[in-house]
Scaffold this motif. Structure first.
Motif, short mmCIF file in Angstrom:
data_model
loop_
_atom_site.label_atom_id
_atom_site.label_comp_id
_atom_site.label_asym_id
_atom_site.label_seq_id
_atom_site.Cartn_x
_atom_site.Cartn_y
_atom_site.Cartn_z
N PRO A 294 0.77 -1.14 0.07
CA PRO A 294 0.16 0.07 0.14
C PRO A 294 0.70 1.41 -0.10
O PRO A 294 0.25 2.13 -0.60
CB PRO A 294 -0.91 -0.12 1.33
N PRO A 295 1.93 1.28 0.73
CA PRO A 295 2.71 2.89 0.85
C PRO A 295 3.00 2.96 -0.84
O PRO A 295 2.95 4.31 -0.91
CB PRO A 295 3.83 2.30 1.51
N LEU A 296 3.83 2.27 -1.63
CA LEU A 296 4.19 2.68 -2.71
C LEU A 296 3.11 2.95 -3.68
O LEU A 296 3.06 3.67 -4.47
CB LEU A 296 5.07 1.42 -3.60
N LEU A 297 1.82 2.11 -3.64
CA LEU A 297 0.71 2.20 -4.37
C LEU A 297 0.09 3.53 -4.05
O LEU A 297 -0.29 4.13 -5.21
CB LEU A 297 -0.29 1.14 -4.42
N ILE A 298 0.00 3.78 -2.93
CA ILE A 298 -0.47 5.06 -2.44
C ILE A 298 0.29 6.33 -2.95
O ILE A 298 0.00 7.54 -3.46
CB ILE A 298 -0.58 5.16 -0.93
N LEU A 299 1.39 6.24 -3.01
CA LEU A 299 2.47 7.16 -3.54
C LEU A 299 2.39 7.43 -5.00
O LEU A 299 2.41 8.75 -5.40
CB LEU A 299 4.12 6.62 -3.00
N ILE A 300 2.19 6.38 -5.74
CA ILE A 300 2.20 6.56 -7.05
C ILE A 300 0.83 7.07 -7.72
O ILE A 300 0.75 8.24 -8.27
CB ILE A 300 2.23 5.05 -7.72
N VAL A 301 -0.16 6.51 -7.03
CA VAL A 301 -1.68 7.44 -7.06
C VAL A 301 -1.58 8.64 -6.73
O VAL A 301 -2.26 9.52 -7.31
CB VAL A 301 -2.81 6.30 -6.28
N GLY A 302 -1.04 8.88 -5.49
CA GLY A 302 -0.83 10.45 -4.95
C GLY A 302 -0.24 11.29 -5.79
O GLY A 302 -0.52 12.30 -5.97
N THR A 303 0.86 10.74 -6.40
CA THR A 303 1.71 11.45 -7.18
C THR A 303 0.81 12.04 -8.50
O THR A 303 0.78 13.23 -9.02
CB THR A 303 3.17 10.90 -7.75
N GLY A 304 0.22 11.09 -8.83
CA GLY A 304 -0.77 11.23 -10.27
C GLY A 304 -1.79 12.37 -10.02
O GLY A 304 -2.22 13.19 -10.73
N LEU A 305 -2.63 12.22 -8.56
CA LEU A 305 -3.45 13.05 -8.05
C LEU A 305 -3.01 14.29 -7.94
O LEU A 305 -3.38 15.37 -8.58
CB LEU A 305 -4.08 12.47 -6.92
N VAL B 138 -5.17 -1.01 -9.25
CA VAL B 138 -4.26 -0.12 -9.37
C VAL B 138 -2.81 -0.73 -9.68
O VAL B 138 -2.14 -0.25 -10.60
CB VAL B 138 -4.08 0.62 -8.07
N ALA B 139 -2.65 -1.91 -8.81
CA ALA B 139 -1.36 -2.41 -9.28
C ALA B 139 -1.02 -2.91 -10.82
O ALA B 139 -0.27 -2.89 -11.01
CB ALA B 139 -1.19 -3.72 -8.26
N ARG B 140 -1.96 -3.57 -11.17
CA ARG B 140 -2.19 -3.93 -12.46
C ARG B 140 -2.17 -2.95 -13.60
O ARG B 140 -1.67 -2.93 -14.56
CB ARG B 140 -3.17 -5.04 -12.83
N GLY B 141 -2.73 -1.93 -13.09
CA GLY B 141 -2.83 -0.51 -13.92
C GLY B 141 -1.42 0.03 -14.31
O GLY B 141 -1.12 0.30 -15.23
N ILE B 142 -0.91 0.03 -12.94
CA ILE B 142 0.76 0.64 -13.00
C ILE B 142 1.68 -0.47 -13.73
O ILE B 142 2.34 0.03 -14.68
CB ILE B 142 1.06 0.66 -11.46
N PHE B 143 1.47 -1.62 -13.61
CA PHE B 143 2.17 -2.70 -14.13
C PHE B 143 1.86 -2.67 -15.89
O PHE B 143 2.79 -2.84 -16.57
CB PHE B 143 1.53 -4.29 -13.84
N SER B 144 0.76 -2.26 -16.41
CA SER B 144 0.42 -2.08 -17.61
C SER B 144 1.03 -0.92 -18.18
O SER B 144 1.83 -0.84 -19.33
CB SER B 144 -1.06 -2.36 -18.03
N ASN B 145 0.52 0.21 -17.83
CA ASN B 145 1.05 1.54 -18.50
C ASN B 145 2.43 1.97 -17.94
O ASN B 145 2.90 2.88 -18.52
CB ASN B 145 -0.02 2.64 -18.50
N GLU B 146 2.83 1.61 -17.01
CA GLU B 146 4.07 1.98 -16.20
C GLU B 146 4.29 3.31 -15.85
O GLU B 146 5.43 4.10 -15.81
CB GLU B 146 5.31 1.45 -17.45
N ALA B 147 3.20 4.02 -15.72
CA ALA B 147 3.28 5.58 -15.34
C ALA B 147 3.87 5.50 -13.85
O ALA B 147 3.33 4.86 -12.93
CB ALA B 147 1.75 6.02 -15.30
N LEU C 255 -6.17 -0.50 0.94
CA LEU C 255 -6.83 0.25 -0.40
C LEU C 255 -7.98 -0.62 -0.76
O LEU C 255 -8.75 -0.34 -1.82
CB LEU C 255 -5.76 0.05 -1.38
N GLY C 256 -8.18 -1.77 -0.11
CA GLY C 256 -9.45 -2.74 -0.64
C GLY C 256 -8.86 -3.73 -1.77
O GLY C 256 -8.11 -3.37 -2.47
N THR C 257 -9.37 -4.72 -1.71
CA THR C 257 -9.02 -5.76 -2.56
C THR C 257 -9.04 -5.38 -4.05
O THR C 257 -8.11 -5.52 -4.81
CB THR C 257 -9.87 -7.31 -2.55
N VAL C 258 -10.23 -4.86 -4.31
CA VAL C 258 -10.57 -4.62 -5.89
C VAL C 258 -9.63 -3.31 -6.23
O VAL C 258 -9.02 -3.49 -7.18
CB VAL C 258 -12.00 -4.23 -6.04
#
Length: 452
Positions: free
Chosen positions: A15-26, A263-272, A255-258
């Motif tokens: 969650p920390p890294l996923l939140i950091l990635i989403v938070g940066t985009g936001l 989010v994780a697979r979205g990052i894996f796919s587009n590498e943003a 973050l919730g299972t869904v």
């Protein structure tokens, strides 16, 4: 060792890294005034047209070639296998959260490209060199972070960009056409050497033709399924949207299972946020960093909103995600539900093309990271030579540990890159304001010229 690395991978991608990635985009979305939405039409036009001014600008390849090189590295097995695993693990609602991640990821990708062009330099061969290692050193004055990124990037490339992709090609060729893996390995060895030994100009020329062909081929197959089964499409969308806000999405962990899997697979796919794509963006012929930023952000739109959606919607329509079928096989079986054997061929061929394009795209990323560390043309030659031999090895065998190393080093790449994006967000905002003013003046001049 596998168990240990699996735990490390789960920790770094927690969650920390996923939140950091989403938070940066936001954060970038709001700071840049939702540029990914307001400027999307202009971005798409810039991506697929060539201005006279671009020919006179510094750079090695066109906007379009820079985009397709990044697309080649990004549109890969994640678009087929990654989406399938997200739906299996998180449910159909994960597709919705991949879309959300893509919207914010476009702002991240835009910022990466702006900084890549802003702080790029010419290397010893006279070619453009840019990316996180350069904007971390020259923009943020944090050379130690730049070195870390270059180390992580050059190592990660051999995993996610080489062995994993080469193995995916040979496995798909074996399963779809019964071609022995050693035959595929030799063919890959030869054609990869021919392409990458010519450098970015050669890679750009190949991806300029390969990427649109493979993307249109796969998307066209998916659209045929939707057109022939148009009555199932609204139901699929309803399932995706409803499942996105289930109890699992809201309460399944931080973050919730869904949400987590989407989010994780979205990052894996587009590498943003990973910092890989701006390495290609830095090679583009462009007069303004903001112009290339717009072009680069369309990569996320095409990758996730278009290509990944084809996979996700087809899987939900087929309703096989709870039958125990894993990964890419789920996508293949889902296409086969509607198109029979030709559906399996579509997925098999797409997997081969997607994986191979990723292989040649990532070779450039790894090479530039390696060159940053050693600053030698000889180092580039050594890296390319080792790369093609690893392709051969990866085609024949793939150790599970390679997947885990790849996941870990991708996460380690993202951390210094995200620090750079946040620390230099003011520079991105300035360059954006400067370019949008120029773009407005250009549009007014064009309109005046048409009237006269």
């Amino acid at each position: 060792m596998v168990d240990f690395l699996d735990k490390v991978s789960g920790f770094v991608w927690g969650p920390p890294l996923l939140i950091l990635i989403v938070g940066t985009g936001l954060y970038l979305t709001f700071r840049l005034g939702f540029v990914q939405i307001t400027a999307l039409p202009t971005a798409l036009i810039n991506a697929f047209t060539r201005r006279k001014q671009d020919k006179l600008s510094e750079g090695d390849i066109t906007h379009y070639q820079a985009l397709t090189t990044a697309m080649a590295a990004t549109v890969g097995t994640g678009n087929i296998v990654g989406v399938a695993t997200a739906v299996i693990a998180g449910g159909p609602g994960a597709v919705f959260w991949m879309w959300v991640m893509a919207i914010f990821g476009m702002a991240t990708k835009y910022a990466e490209a702006v900084l890549a062009v802003k702080y790029r330099v010419k290397d010893a061969k006279g070619e453009m060199a840019g990316g996180p290692m350069y904007y971390l050193e020259r923009g943020l004055n944090a050379k130690w972070l730049a070195i870390l990124f270059a180390i992580f990037g050059s190592i990660a490339a051999f995993g996610i960009g080489n062995m994993v992709q080469a193995n995916s090609v040979s496995a798909a060729a074996s399963n779809t056409f019964n071609i022995p893996t050693w035959v595929t390995g030799i063919v890959l060895f030869i054609i990869t050497a021919i392409v990458i030994l010519g450098g970015i100009k050669s890679i750009g020329r190949v991806t300029a033709y390969l990427v649109p062909v493979m993307a249109v081929f796969y998307v066209f197959g998916g659209l045929i399924i939707m057109i022939l089964n148009v009555d199932l499409v609204p139901t699929a969308f309803n399932i995706i949207l409803t499942d996105a806000f289930t109890a699992n999405a809201i309460g399944g962990g931080i973050l919730g299972t869904v949400i987590r899997y989407g989010v994780a697979r979205g990052i894996f796919s587009n590498e943003a946020g990973l910092g890989s794509a701006p390495i290609a963006a830095a090679a583009a012929k462009t007069d303004y960093a903001g112009r290339q930023g717009l072009v680069s952000m369309t990569q996320v739109f095409i990758d996730t909103i278009i290509v990944c959606s084809i996979t996700g919607i087809t899987i939900v329509m087929a309703d096989l995600h709870q039958t125990g079928i894993d990964g890419g096989a789920l996508t293949s079986e889902s296409f086969a539900v509607f198109l029979g054997t030709p559906g399996m061929y579509i997925v098999g061929i797409a997997t081969i093309l997607f994986a191979y394009s990723t292989l040649i795209g990532w070779s450039y990323y790894g090479e530039k990271c390696f060159n940053y560390l050693f600053k030698s043309t000889k180092a580039i030659t050594i890296y390319r030579t080792v790369w093609v031999f690893v392709v051969l090895f990866g085609s024949i065998t793939l150790i599970d540990i390679v997947w885990l190393f790849s996941d870990i080093f991708n996460a380690l790449m993202a951390i210094p890159n995200l620090i750079g994006l946040l620390g230099l967000s003011g520079v991105v905002a300035y360059e954006t304001k400067r370019f949008l003013k120029v773009a407005k003046e250009e549009k007014a001049a064009e309109k005046k010229a048409k009237v006269s």
